[in-house]
Each structure stands twice: as C-alpha cells, then as structure tokens.
Design an enzyme around this catalytic site. Structure first.
Site, PDB file in Angstrom:
ATOM      1  N   GLU A 107       0.857  -1.187   0.000  1.00  0.00           N
ATOM      2  CA  GLU A 107       0.000   0.000   0.000  1.00  0.00           C
ATOM      3  C   GLU A 107       0.894   1.239   0.000  1.00  0.00           C
ATOM      4  OE1 GLU A 107      -3.641  -1.980   2.490  1.00  0.00           O
ATOM      5  OE2 GLU A 107      -2.231  -0.855   3.690  1.00  0.00           O
ATOM      6  N   ASP A 136      -0.406  -0.375  10.580  1.00  0.00           N
ATOM      7  CA  ASP A 136       0.010  -1.689  11.061  1.00  0.00           C
ATOM      8  C   ASP A 136       1.382  -2.082  10.522  1.00  0.00           C
ATOM      9  OD1 ASP A 136      -1.871  -2.435  12.872  1.00  0.00           O
ATOM     10  OD2 ASP A 136      -3.105  -3.581  11.473  1.00  0.00           O
ATOM     11  N   LYS A 271      -7.205  -6.202  10.706  1.00  0.00           N
ATOM     12  CA  LYS A 271      -7.839  -4.892  10.618  1.00  0.00           C
ATOM     13  C   LYS A 271      -8.791  -4.633  11.782  1.00  0.00           C
ATOM     14  CE  LYS A 271     -10.775  -1.990   7.905  1.00  0.00           C
ATOM     15  NZ  LYS A 271     -11.774  -1.919   6.848  1.00  0.00           N
ATOM     16  N   ASP A 475     -15.711  -6.807   8.703  1.00  0.00           N
ATOM     17  CA  ASP A 475     -16.747  -5.830   8.385  1.00  0.00           C
ATOM     18  C   ASP A 475     -18.146  -6.444   8.458  1.00  0.00           C
ATOM     19  OD1 ASP A 475     -16.011  -7.400   6.248  1.00  0.00           O
ATOM     20  OD2 ASP A 475     -15.853  -5.790   4.783  1.00  0.00           O
TER      21      ASP A 475
HETATM   22  O1  UPG Z   1      -3.592  -6.432   9.519  1.00  0.00           O
HETATM   23  C1  UPG Z   1      -4.178  -5.624   8.828  1.00  0.00           C
HETATM   24  C2  UPG Z   1      -4.710  -5.959   7.553  1.00  0.00           C
HETATM   25  C3  UPG Z   1      -5.368  -4.981   6.824  1.00  0.00           C
HETATM   26  N1  UPG Z   1      -5.494  -3.716   7.296  1.00  0.00           N
HETATM   27  C4  UPG Z   1      -6.195  -2.678   6.477  1.00  0.00           C
HETATM   28  O2  UPG Z   1      -7.460  -3.136   6.093  1.00  0.00           O
HETATM   29  C5  UPG Z   1      -7.849  -2.477   4.907  1.00  0.00           C
HETATM   30  C6  UPG Z   1      -8.450  -3.458   3.935  1.00  0.00           C
HETATM   31  O3  UPG Z   1      -7.477  -4.344   3.462  1.00  0.00           O
HETATM   32  P1  UPG Z   1      -7.370  -4.755   1.936  1.00  0.00           P
HETATM   33  O4  UPG Z   1      -6.241  -5.671   1.789  1.00  0.00           O
HETATM   34  O5  UPG Z   1      -7.440  -3.551   1.091  1.00  0.00           O
HETATM   35  O6  UPG Z   1      -8.674  -5.623   1.773  1.00  0.00           O
HETATM   36  P2  UPG Z   1      -9.823  -5.527   0.681  1.00  0.00           P
HETATM   37  O7  UPG Z   1     -10.241  -6.910   0.340  1.00  0.00           O
HETATM   38  O8  UPG Z   1      -9.488  -4.646  -0.425  1.00  0.00           O
HETATM   39  O9  UPG Z   1     -10.934  -4.885   1.596  1.00  0.00           O
HETATM   40  C7  UPG Z   1     -12.283  -5.232   1.761  1.00  0.00           C
HETATM   41  O10 UPG Z   1     -12.480  -6.372   2.576  1.00  0.00           O
HETATM   42  C8  UPG Z   1     -11.987  -6.283   3.915  1.00  0.00           C
HETATM   43  C9  UPG Z   1     -12.445  -7.507   4.680  1.00  0.00           C
HETATM   44  O11 UPG Z   1     -11.927  -8.666   4.154  1.00  0.00           O
HETATM   45  C10 UPG Z   1     -12.485  -5.048   4.615  1.00  0.00           C
HETATM   46  O12 UPG Z   1     -11.826  -4.910   5.828  1.00  0.00           O
HETATM   47  C11 UPG Z   1     -12.207  -3.839   3.765  1.00  0.00           C
HETATM   48  O13 UPG Z   1     -12.654  -2.683   4.387  1.00  0.00           O
HETATM   49  C12 UPG Z   1     -12.866  -4.010   2.421  1.00  0.00           C
HETATM   50  O14 UPG Z   1     -12.643  -2.878   1.605  1.00  0.00           O
HETATM   51  C13 UPG Z   1      -6.615  -1.783   4.345  1.00  0.00           C
HETATM   52  O15 UPG Z   1      -6.735  -0.393   4.543  1.00  0.00           O
HETATM   53  C14 UPG Z   1      -5.495  -2.373   5.173  1.00  0.00           C
HETATM   54  O16 UPG Z   1      -4.471  -1.470   5.365  1.00  0.00           O
HETATM   55  C15 UPG Z   1      -4.979  -3.379   8.532  1.00  0.00           C
HETATM   56  O17 UPG Z   1      -5.075  -2.231   8.955  1.00  0.00           O
HETATM   57  N2  UPG Z   1      -4.337  -4.338   9.265  1.00  0.00           N
END
Ligand code: UPG
Ligand code: MN
Length: 762
Positions: A107, A136, A271, A475
């Site tokens: 990211e 994180d 997250k 979520d």
């Molecule tokens: O240990 C962690 C892992 C992820 N994240 C954050 O969580 C968000 C979502 O992660 P991402 O890898 O972008 O997942 P996506 O699949 O694109 O996200 C969707 O699916 C996730 C659930 O699986 C939700 O949390 C997200 O909000 C939703 O947009 C990002 O901002 C990450 O930085 C953290 O802060 N800590």
C-alpha cells in the site's frame, strides 16, 4: 406555525418496485421448480449423474430463492444537505475519521496520503473533524509522508474551499481525467492551480525519494521513535501530526498517527484489531459520536459526504433507522468491461440496494459512518429493554449489555478495559453527552496503554463490542452484530460517488481477495454469530437473515458448482447423460431456463449502461471464482474447523501505476488456487476426444440411444471452455500471462485421474 426549515425533511426514501424484474425473477424460479419436479419423477430411471444433478439443481434453486428475496424491494435515498446547514450548522456533530494502512510496500504511502488529504479537505467544519491513521506496518516512511502531507494540506484545503473543487484527492485532481473538469477559468485560479500542482509534485517527489532511499529518513529527529522497532515487535506509537489548536472551523482538522503495539506470538486480529485501537484512542482524544472509516486506497470523491451522512443520521425521527450509513464501494480507473469481474457495479445496483430495502445494507469495511454508541454495543432506544434476549448469541454468559448508560463503574471497566479515563469517555459516548475539549498531545500520552497488546485481555472488545474478531471479513460480522441488536442501516449512493477506490488490477490479487472474503463469510456462518442465531435469538429480521445467508454461503456454492461442471465430462466419457434430450418436452424447460436466465442477467447490465462484454466477463469470472477462490475459501475454513490451520488476512496489493498494455488480461502465478480451473479446462477437450474415439456406432443399442450422451452435454462442454477461456490463453502464453508449468502438470494429472475413475465407474 411550524418553522418551514424544521418541517422539511433532511432526506427522502424511495422504493423501486420494478414489476418486469419481479416477473422475470418469478419466471426463473418457476422454471427451476419445474426442473426439480421433472428430476424427481425421473430419478428411478437414471443413475448417479442424474441424482447428483438433482442435488446441485436443488441448491441452485435455494440460492435463487435467497437472491429474489434479497433483491425484491430495492430502495434509494436522497439527501438535502442545504437544509442541514440552515438547521444545525452551529451544532453539527463532530466526526472522527479512521484510515487503516498495513504495509508500505503493498500500500504505497502516496496512496494513503491522497486518501488522508481528501478527507482533511471535505466540506465540513474543520473543528468538528479529526483524522486518525492506523499504521500496522509501523513504518517511518508512512509517518514521514503524513507529516509532509499535512504541510501540503495547509494550502490545499483552503484552495479546495475557495474554488469549490469537487475532487479533493490531489492525485486524482491533477490526473488528466479530472483537471479539465474545473469550471473556474480565471487567471488567478489558473495561477493558484499551477502552484498547487507544483507543490503536489514536490510532495510526491519527497515521498518517492524517501521510498527509494530510506537513509534520508534516518536524519530526522521526529522519527526517533521508530528506531529499534520491527514491524511485528514494537511498542505503541501515537503522534499528533497536526492539531487544530484554536478550533478554527476553516482550519485544518486534527491529524493523528497511531501504530499499535505488536509483539511476536501475540495475535493482533488484523484490521479489526486496528479499528478497535482507533476507536479507543479517538475515544480518549476527541470522542466524536460518529466515526467514518475508509481503507487507505479509498479517497473521497464527493466533498459533501459528511453532510449527506449527517442528513441521514439526524433527519429521521427514529434513531434505530440509522445504525450506520454505508456508501457503496466504487472504483476508479478500472479496466474496460470489468475483465476481472471485481468492479461490483451490478452487485451494488441490484443486491445491495435490495439489502437496503430490508433491514439495511451490510457493513462493507470502508466508506461507512458508524454511530460510536452502536459500536459500543448499545441498542436503539426503543428496544433497549429487550436487549437481554441477545446474550445467548454471545460467548460470555453474562446478560447482553444494554448500554443505555446505567451500568455501574465496575461493569464498564470489565467491558471496556482497565482505564478510568477511557471508561469515562465511553460513558459519555453512551449517554450522548458533550465532550470537554482536550489537549491532544497530553491525551496522546495517556492513550498509549489503550493501543497496547494486553489492553483487551478479559474485556469485551472483539466479542461483544467494537469490531468483531474471528472472521477475515470483520466488516460483515461487525455489521451483522449491529443488525442483531435491532438497528436498521442505510445505503446511500450519491452522484458523484462518495469514494473511489482501486480494484485489484491482477488475476491473482483478485482471486486471493475473493478467497479471503469467502473464507471470512463462511467463518461467520459456522460461528455463534451466525445470522441464523441472530434471527432466532436476537433482532435480525428473517429476510435480512436470508440476505446474509445469500452472501456468506458463497464458499459453499463451490461444491455444487464444481460438481455441475464435472457432470458433462463425466457423462461424455461414460456415454451417459444428465440432461434430457432436446427432443423431449423436458428439454424445453432447460432450454427456456438457460435462455431466460442469460437474457435476464444481460438485461441487468444493459439497463445500467454496461456492455454485453461486461456481462460476459462477470459471468465468466463467477465460474472461475467458484472453482478457485470460493473452493479454497471453503477448504481453509474446513481446515480451521479441524484445527489444522488458522485463517489469515492477506493484504490486497494496491497499485497506482496501471500499465495500460494488456490491461485487464488475466495473469497467473504459482498458487495452487489455479489448479482446479485449469483441470476443468483440460477436461473438456479430453472428454470430447474420448467420446469421438470410443463411441462405436455398432454399440448404440436402443437403450443407449435413450440414455447415452446427447446434445445438451456437448453444449455444456463448449460453454465451459468459453467460461474458462482466460485459462486456455494462459496455457499458451508466457511469463505472468501464462499458467506456470507445474500447475499445468498437476492439472493434467488430475484430468487423467478423473478420466480413469470415470472409466472404472462405467
Ligand atoms: O492487519 C491488517 C490488515 C489490513 N489492514 C487494512 O485493512 C484495509 C483493507 O485491506 P485490503 O487488503 O485492502 O482488503 P480488501 O479486500 O481490499 O478490503 C475489503 O475487505 C476487507 C475484509 O476482508 C475489509 O476490511 C475492507 O474494508 C474491504 O474494503 C486496508 O486499509 C489495510 O491497510 C490493517 O489495517 N491491518
Ligand atoms: Mn482494498
């Protein structure tokens, strides 16, 4: 006489009863039921394939019932933010904004920085906003980027306000797509715009340089806290990057950086864990009654969003109508015709609007405004008294918290953790009292323990309050718990869209993301937080439960999908059939079902201005996902239940540099997830070849002519090859566009094994 300003609503809700859609929905259901009846009456005349087809079709019918029930009453909302300013401009409620980032490589900080800048620049009094970034990755680069970004924002935010700029993420504003969209042609504007562009380029260059050469960061004194830290082993870091000390409404909102404590072998709950730390730290510092959260790659695209959300929260006479307000996930710069099927336009339009017409949309993790007290486990006013019914949904034996503010201090400490300061802030939030202004830097010190590893031990965080643990899709389960307490929720789809994220640009990232989702959803299904319990024992409405079931059973769908895809090859190899002859009357039912279903889904795409190519791409990706992402999601949950392995949150790679060449073409890697679709592809020509070679004209007795392979099975084979076409191209292509040789070998082996087993069975 009533003041006209106060008697006009802040929002309206419209329901969209589309009769044609409903007629088609029911027609398809009717055809599916006919198929089942036909199967049942002919079961005894046929063998194993027929029975398996019956089971699969029963499942498809069940899924269709869930689908119709979910999309039956779509609703839309409209908001009137101008009335909001007339009514409550002085008393607009404060909002805490959360951004999460986890890895500066996957990211890139420039993406996070753009999201943060766009949030700082929304059209809302700056003294009512505070932006918290959770990192994180514990990355000095991210922190440095934020410091630089806040300096840039000091000029950028006034510029946006002065010229009423629509797109407030600088990268998007200055990209070719948007810079032409500004209406102000004055010389002064042009000069200022040029100046801003130069400043933005300077900011990107600084971040870029620091990314390439980390020694540039070593010299800075404000980064001393990062010395001797490792990503997974470091104390909490909370730093106020910018404080709006004089509470200026036209200043720059507070900006706070948080990296929670991490220790090896200490689960951090991905997250969800980060969101709970954000919730607690912000509770101590600003304690706003509303919280907006976005992923690091989801910049604001519509500066009115906070006002629009407030219309929805404040405009209803029943607070229970708006537990949270979710804006749909929309993406920018996606490849034409959605080749990877991950832009979700159809999904937003038909399914999520359908959810919205029942008890409300599920929480999608980003672009969502929450009520702080709902996150703290409170129930809406009118049903707080019945909340006790809920406790059995929960792990703990104690009665479910009806946090109306009359809990004892001891209880509060047990639930929220051992901090008097935080307990008081939670009490304030639950009672919806006003907060005293705080000195942020002092409070940031006090907040350190709240971001520690051990803070949550024996508290209710992650089980009853806050973001929920135990699912890779924190979520959906968090939203489900809010629905279970009786809240309704709101979906708002403004034009222009509220946020614009980036959809995963590659084949493997898309499939891995989909796998994580199906894993997380199944984890919910098999937990005590399952929607079934939430309906039986709590306040989740029955149709909302069906809608949730539609969503969280995607992983389970892989099995019938896989079996049904294997049936044509099985029948062709064994010279049997699983479909009626086209000449039989029953053949017409299948033909009608196939035609109506495909035309119906195609119509959905055309109606909202998408192309037939987009329809086909999405259809194809569904078949591919079913036997890769969904299947592997199911396997990982089974392994978790058996105690063999834990599920993990693999962060999706974000990419700003879209290489146009071959954009959207399917790419592969060595992951075993590509084996099943490759096998299915190889199986089709193999089956056809065996059929051609092996079928002797002499052996076609009357019985075989009746039961042997017919036109239907052959057609299915061709259809499958079309669905898995990206894999056919992958067989011949090279590098990232080609399927790796070991994967091809494994698939070829599986194909041979399948053929062999079929031969033995026949
Ligand atoms: O240990 C962690 C892992 C992820 N994240 C954050 O969580 C968000 C979502 O992660 P991402 O890898 O972008 O997942 P996506 O699949 O694109 O996200 C969707 O699916 C996730 C659930 O699986 C939700 O949390 C997200 O909000 C939703 O947009 C990002 O901002 C990450 O930085 C953290 O802060 N800590
Ligand atoms: Mn994402």
């Amino acid at each position: 006489m009533a003041d006209p300003v106060f008697s006009t609503p802040l929002y309206s809700k419209f329901s969209d009863k589309n009769i044609i859609n409903r007629v088609l929905d029911v027609t398809i259901l009717f055809l599916l039921l006919l198929v089942l009846v036909y199967r049942l009456f002919s079961l005894n005349k046929h063998g194993f394939a027929w029975f398996l087809a019956f089971l699969c079709e029963s499942w498809f019918t069940f899924m269709w019932v869930l689908t119709i029930s979910t999309k039956w009453n779509p609703v839309d909302y409209e908001t009137y933010p101008e009335r909001l300013s007339q009514r409550v401009e002085e008393e607009l409620p404060p909002v805490d904004v959360f951004v999460t980032t986890a890895d500066p490589t996957l990211e890139p900080p420039l993406i996070t920085v753009n999201t943060v800048i766009s949030l700082l620049a929304v059209d809302y009094p700056a003294d009512k906003l505070a932006c918290y970034v959770s990192d994180d990755g514990c990355s000095p680069l991210t922190f440095y980027s934020l410091v630089e970004a806040s300096k840039f924002a000091k000029n950028w935010v006034p510029f946006c306000r002065k010229y009423n700029v629509q797109v407030r993420a600088p990268s998007m504003y200055f990209s070719n797509e948007f810079s032409s969209s500004s209406s102000d042609g004055s010389l002064e504007f042009k000069q200022e715009c040029k100046k801003m562009k130069d400043e933005y380029e300077e900011l990107s260059r600084k971040i870029d340089d620091a990314t390439k050469d980390s020694s540039l960061l070593n010299l800075r004194s404000d980064l001393a806290v990062f010395s001797n830290t490792e990503r997974r082993n470091h104390p909490s870091i909370i730093k106020v990057v910018w404080e709006n000390k004089e509470s200026l409404p036209d200043g720059l909102p507070h900006l706070i950086y948080i990296s929670r404590e991490k220790r090896p072998n200490h689960p951090h709950n991905y997250k969800a864990g980060a969101m709970n730390v954000l919730t607690r730290v912000s509770g101590l510092l600003t304690n706003a009654p509303y919280m907006l959260n976005v992923d690091c790659d989801m910049p604001v695209n519509n500066p009115q969003i906070v006002r629009q959300a407030m219309c929805l929260f404040l405009g209803s006479s029943h607070e229970s109508d708006s537990g949270f307000v979710q804006f749909p996930q929309t993406f920018y710069g996606g490849s034409k015709d959605d080749p990877l099927g991950n832009q979700f336009l159809i999904w937003n339009q038909y399914m999520i609007r359908g959810f919205a017409g029942i008890q409300g949309p599920f929480y999608g993790g980003t672009g969502c405004f929450h009520r702080r007290k709902a996150i703290y486990g409170s129930c809406p006013n009118d049903i707080a008294n019945q909340a006790r019914n809920l406790h059995s949904v929960h792990v703990n034996e104690r009665p479910f918290l009806s946090l109306s503010g009359d809990l004892s201090e001891k209880d509060l400490l047990k639930i929220f953790g051992n901090s008097m300061e935080f307990m008081k802030s939670a009490d304030t939030a639950l009672k919806e009292k006003n907060n005293d202004a705080q000195n942020l830097s002092v409070m940031a010190e006090e907040a350190m323990p709240l971001a520690g590893c051990d803070y949550e031990n024996v508290t209710s965080w992650g089980t009853e309050i806050g973001w929920q643990y135990g699912s890779a899709t924190e979520d959906v389960v968090t939203g489900l718990m809010i629905h279970a307490r009786g809240w309704r929720t709101i979906l708002y789809m403004p034009d222009p869209p509220a946020f614009l994220g980036c959809a995963p640009p590659y084949g493997p990232t898309t499939i891995i993301q989909m796998k994580r989702w199906t894993t997380g959803w199944l984890e919910i299904l098999f937990s005590e937080k399952s929607p079934i319990f939430a309906t039986l024992k709590a306040k989740l409405q029955l149709r909302e439960c069906l809608a949730y079931l539609y969503l969280i059973t995607w992983g389970a769908r892989s099995i019938p999908e896989l079996c049904y895809s294997l049936l044509p090859a099985y029948c062709i190899i064994t010279n049997s059939s699983f479909l009626p002859r086209v000449t039989e009357p029953a053949g017409c039912i299948y033909l009608a079902l196939f035609t109506v279903y495909n035309l119906y889904t195609l119509r959905e795409y055309l109606l909202i201005g998408l192309s037939s190519r987009g329809w086909w791409n999405n259809h194809r990706m569904m078949r591919i996902n079913a036997v890769s992402a969904w299947l592997f999601g199911l396997i990982s949950v089974v392994l978790k239940i058996l105690g063999i392995s834990e599920t993990v949150f693999e962060v999706t790679q974000k990419d700003s540099s879209n290489d146009e060449e071959d954009a959207g073409r399917f790419t592969f890697n060595a992951s075993p997830i590509f084996v099943p679709p490759t096998t299915l592809l190889l199986l089709q020509p193999s089956a056809l070849a065996i059929n051609l070679v092996a079928r002797q004209p002499s052996s076609s007795s009357l019985k075989e002519a009746e039961h042997g392979t017919g036109f239907g099975e052959l057609l299915c084979c061709v259809w499958l090859v079309m669905c898995f076409w990206p894999f056919a191209r992958g067989l011949l292509a090279k590098e990232k566009y080609g399927i790796p040789l070991p994967t091809i070998f494994k698939s070829a082996f599986l194909t041979l094994a399948f053929v062999h087993l079929c031969k033995r069975a026949s």
